[in-house]
Write a protein that holds these residues in place. Structure first.
Motif, short mmCIF file in Angstrom:
data_model
loop_
_atom_site.label_atom_id
_atom_site.label_comp_id
_atom_site.label_asym_id
_atom_site.label_seq_id
_atom_site.Cartn_x
_atom_site.Cartn_y
_atom_site.Cartn_z
N ASN A 1 30.77 57.34 38.93
CA ASN A 1 32.02 58.27 39.64
C ASN A 1 31.87 58.38 41.27
OD1 ASN A 1 32.63 58.94 36.93
ND2 ASN A 1 31.66 60.86 37.26
N ARG A 2 30.82 58.28 41.83
CA ARG A 2 30.92 58.27 43.26
C ARG A 2 31.31 56.82 43.73
NH1 ARG A 2 26.10 61.55 42.26
NH2 ARG A 2 25.02 59.54 42.29
N PHE A 3 30.79 55.82 42.87
CA PHE A 3 31.16 54.68 43.55
C PHE A 3 32.68 54.20 43.21
CE2 PHE A 3 32.02 50.05 42.68
CZ PHE A 3 31.55 49.56 43.68
N ILE A 4 32.88 54.59 42.25
CA ILE A 4 34.47 54.51 41.87
C ILE A 4 35.44 55.41 42.75
CG2 ILE A 4 36.24 54.78 40.06
CD1 ILE A 4 34.13 54.24 38.08
N GLU A 5 34.91 56.36 43.22
CA GLU A 5 35.74 57.15 44.17
C GLU A 5 35.78 56.60 45.45
OE1 GLU A 5 35.89 61.59 46.23
OE2 GLU A 5 34.07 61.11 44.65
N TRP A 6 34.62 55.83 45.96
CA TRP A 6 34.48 55.14 47.11
C TRP A 6 35.47 53.86 47.05
CZ3 TRP A 6 32.86 49.89 47.53
CH2 TRP A 6 32.79 49.58 48.77
N TRP A 7 35.52 53.06 46.05
CA TRP A 7 36.24 52.08 45.52
C TRP A 7 37.83 52.38 45.63
CZ3 TRP A 7 36.49 49.39 40.15
CH2 TRP A 7 36.98 48.09 40.23
N GLU A 8 37.95 53.68 45.13
CA GLU A 8 39.24 53.97 45.33
C GLU A 8 39.96 53.99 46.61
OE1 GLU A 8 39.82 57.01 41.10
OE2 GLU A 8 39.60 57.83 43.28
N GLU A 9 39.24 54.78 47.68
CA GLU A 9 39.61 54.87 48.85
C GLU A 9 39.67 53.57 49.70
OE1 GLU A 9 41.19 57.71 50.05
OE2 GLU A 9 40.70 58.38 48.13
N LYS A 10 38.80 52.67 49.39
CA LYS A 10 38.89 51.28 49.92
C LYS A 10 40.27 50.45 49.58
CE LYS A 10 35.23 51.59 52.34
NZ LYS A 10 35.22 51.59 53.92
N LEU A 11 40.49 50.44 48.27
CA LEU A 11 41.86 50.10 47.93
C LEU A 11 43.14 50.55 47.91
CD1 LEU A 11 40.49 48.54 44.31
CD2 LEU A 11 40.11 47.74 46.89
N ARG A 12 42.76 51.84 48.49
CA ARG A 12 43.96 52.38 48.70
C ARG A 12 44.97 51.96 49.91
NH1 ARG A 12 45.94 57.48 47.43
NH2 ARG A 12 43.77 58.43 46.57
N TYR A 13 43.95 51.51 50.85
CA TYR A 13 44.66 50.81 52.26
C TYR A 13 44.24 49.25 52.19
CZ TYR A 13 45.46 55.78 53.26
OH TYR A 13 45.81 57.13 53.37
N GLU A 14 43.10 49.11 51.83
CA GLU A 14 42.54 47.44 52.07
C GLU A 14 42.22 46.63 50.77
OE1 GLU A 14 39.94 48.34 55.88
OE2 GLU A 14 39.31 49.76 54.24
N CYS A 15 43.43 46.60 50.03
CA CYS A 15 43.53 45.78 48.80
C CYS A 15 44.42 44.65 49.17
CB CYS A 15 43.96 46.39 47.69
SG CYS A 15 43.52 45.34 46.14
N LEU A 16 44.21 44.00 50.08
CA LEU A 16 45.18 42.86 50.79
C LEU A 16 44.71 41.49 50.55
CD1 LEU A 16 45.62 44.60 54.11
CD2 LEU A 16 47.47 44.36 52.35
N ILE A 17 45.53 40.55 50.18
CA ILE A 17 45.21 39.04 50.45
C ILE A 17 45.21 38.76 52.00
CG2 ILE A 17 45.50 36.85 49.55
CD1 ILE A 17 47.11 38.02 47.39
N ASP A 18 44.24 38.91 52.61
CA ASP A 18 44.10 38.79 54.26
C ASP A 18 42.68 38.21 54.25
OD1 ASP A 18 44.24 38.73 56.56
OD2 ASP A 18 44.26 41.07 56.71
N CYS B 1 41.63 36.09 56.60
CA CYS B 1 41.13 36.19 58.11
C CYS B 1 40.46 37.30 58.45
CB CYS B 1 42.35 36.13 59.08
SG CYS B 1 43.04 34.34 58.92
N ASN B 2 40.74 38.65 57.64
CA ASN B 2 39.97 39.75 57.84
C ASN B 2 39.20 40.33 56.87
OD1 ASN B 2 41.31 40.92 60.44
ND2 ASN B 2 43.35 40.83 59.24
N GLY B 3 38.72 39.23 55.99
CA GLY B 3 37.80 39.12 55.10
C GLY B 3 38.02 40.25 53.88
N LEU B 4 39.40 40.06 53.59
CA LEU B 4 39.98 40.85 52.52
C LEU B 4 40.64 39.83 51.42
CD1 LEU B 4 41.57 43.88 54.27
CD2 LEU B 4 39.34 43.73 52.88
N PHE B 5 40.19 39.96 50.18
CA PHE B 5 40.85 39.20 48.90
C PHE B 5 41.11 40.36 47.91
CE2 PHE B 5 41.22 36.61 45.25
CZ PHE B 5 42.50 36.09 45.45
N VAL B 6 41.84 40.99 48.00
CA VAL B 6 42.40 41.98 47.00
C VAL B 6 41.07 43.07 46.86
CG1 VAL B 6 44.30 41.16 45.96
CG2 VAL B 6 42.12 40.64 45.00
N ASP B 7 40.55 43.30 45.51
CA ASP B 7 39.48 44.12 45.19
C ASP B 7 38.11 43.50 45.32
OD1 ASP B 7 40.13 42.71 42.84
OD2 ASP B 7 39.50 44.40 41.72
#
Length: 327
Positions: free
Chosen positions: A166-183, A185-191
């Motif tokens: 539950n704690r991990f999923i809550e952390w994951w939620e907050e990351k994907l709320r803003y940083e679930c991008l195909i980007d 160059c900034n080290g992001l590929f969705v989730d």
């Protein structure tokens, strides 16, 4: 009780229904849901295209500021960004569920999930790496691509019920709320890159290396397929649990996946039957019909680009050692 779910918009319902049918025939005791990142308001599907599987619309799972998320993302980003929120929803609303499993809609399950469920009784979570052996060429994808897009493929992930998860999923939620991008160059590929932290934050995670799990275009260099004793086998030794048909288009049946250039489907005759089964199912379940439905939450790309630029311009600006920086 075991819950399995997928996530899609209406345009991918043929894939989701195919996945659901495969689970129904191989795992009738597993409760399957479709998380629908779309709206059914005002939509009446023609009779052949209604689905018997329960669909949970995204506005029903209580995501704070969801509309703002929808304005931030394209359809791929949005469908992946809501994944942890659906895990939270199922664990919260189905207290009898001891484990929850996610599958991408473009998957077929071919065998019982008993082995996976047994693993979840011993481990907190289960993920599959993209590859388990080195790649000997520079074609696409190779190890560098996987470094950019994540060690683990998030077309599949499974969690048991626990406070640690539950704690991990809550952390994951907050990351994907803003940083679930195909980007990239900034080290992001969705989730996917965020999931690199799962075995670190949840040490009891099982990294499942069985080649019968999550077979797909990215690991075909290490896997061959056969049909023995009325079941598909991998490398002549392992039962094929599920195949992930990522990047396959039934309108272009000769192309194995649009995301790779290592294999031609015509040269991989061991895959002919597996892809024939999938294509026939998608065509019969209305792939062309569903593709006509635009996602209710996605704005045209030029509008999204404008919104992202406007958001960037609103950040405070300062000069640091002669360079313009934003925060």
């Amino acid at each position: 009780m075991t819950i399995a779910f997928t996530i899609c918009s209406i345009n991918y319902l043929a894939q989701a229904r195919t996945l659901g049918d495969s689970l129904k025939s191989t795992n009738p005791d597993v409760k399957f849901f479709i998380g629908l990142v779309d709206s059914l308001e005002g939509i009446a599907f023609e009779n052949p295209y209604t689905t018997e599987f329960p669909m949970i619309e995204i506005d029903k799972i209580e995501i704070k500021d969801f509309q703002e998320m929808a304005e931030r993302y394209n359809i791929t980003e949005l469908n992946t960004a809501v994944k942890p929120f659906y895990f939270t929803y199922f664990f919260r609303h189905y207290p009898e569920a001891t484990e929850v499993i996610y599958f991408d809609p473009d998957i077929i399950v071919f065998q019982s999930l008993e082995g996976l469920i047994n693993s979840l009784q011993k481990h907190s979570a289960v993920v599959t790496p993209h590859i388990t052996t080195p790649i000997e060429d520079q074609l696409t994808p190779n190890e560098l691509h996987h470094l950019n897009t994540g060690v683990y493929n998030l077309g599949f992930v499974a969690f048991m019920r626990s406070e640690e998860n539950n704690r991990f999923i809550e952390w994951w939620e907050e990351k994907l709320r803003y940083e679930c991008l195909i980007d990239l160059c900034n080290g992001l590929f969705v989730d996917q890159n965020w999931m690199n932290f799962l075995p670190v934050f949840v040490p009891d995670t099982l990294i499942e290396r069985n080649p019968g799990y999550n077979a797909a275009y990215w690991n075909l260099h290490e896997r061959t397929f056969s049909f023995q004793n009325e079941r598909f086998m991998v490398n002549g030794e392992y039962q094929l649990l599920f195949f992930h048909y990522s990047g396959y288009d039934p309108a272009k049946p000769e192309i194995l996946s649009k995301y790779q250039d290592r294999f031609e489907l015509a040269d991989r005759t061991d895959l002919t039957e597996l892809f024939g089964i999938y294509r026939n199912s998608l065509l019969s379940k209305g792939n062309a019909y569903y593709r006509k439905f635009p996602c209710a939450y996605i704005k045209p790309a030029p509008v999204r680009r404008y919104q992202r630029v406007r958001k960037f311009l609103k950040k405070p600006i300062q000069y640091v050692i002669g360079q313009l920086e934003t925060f």
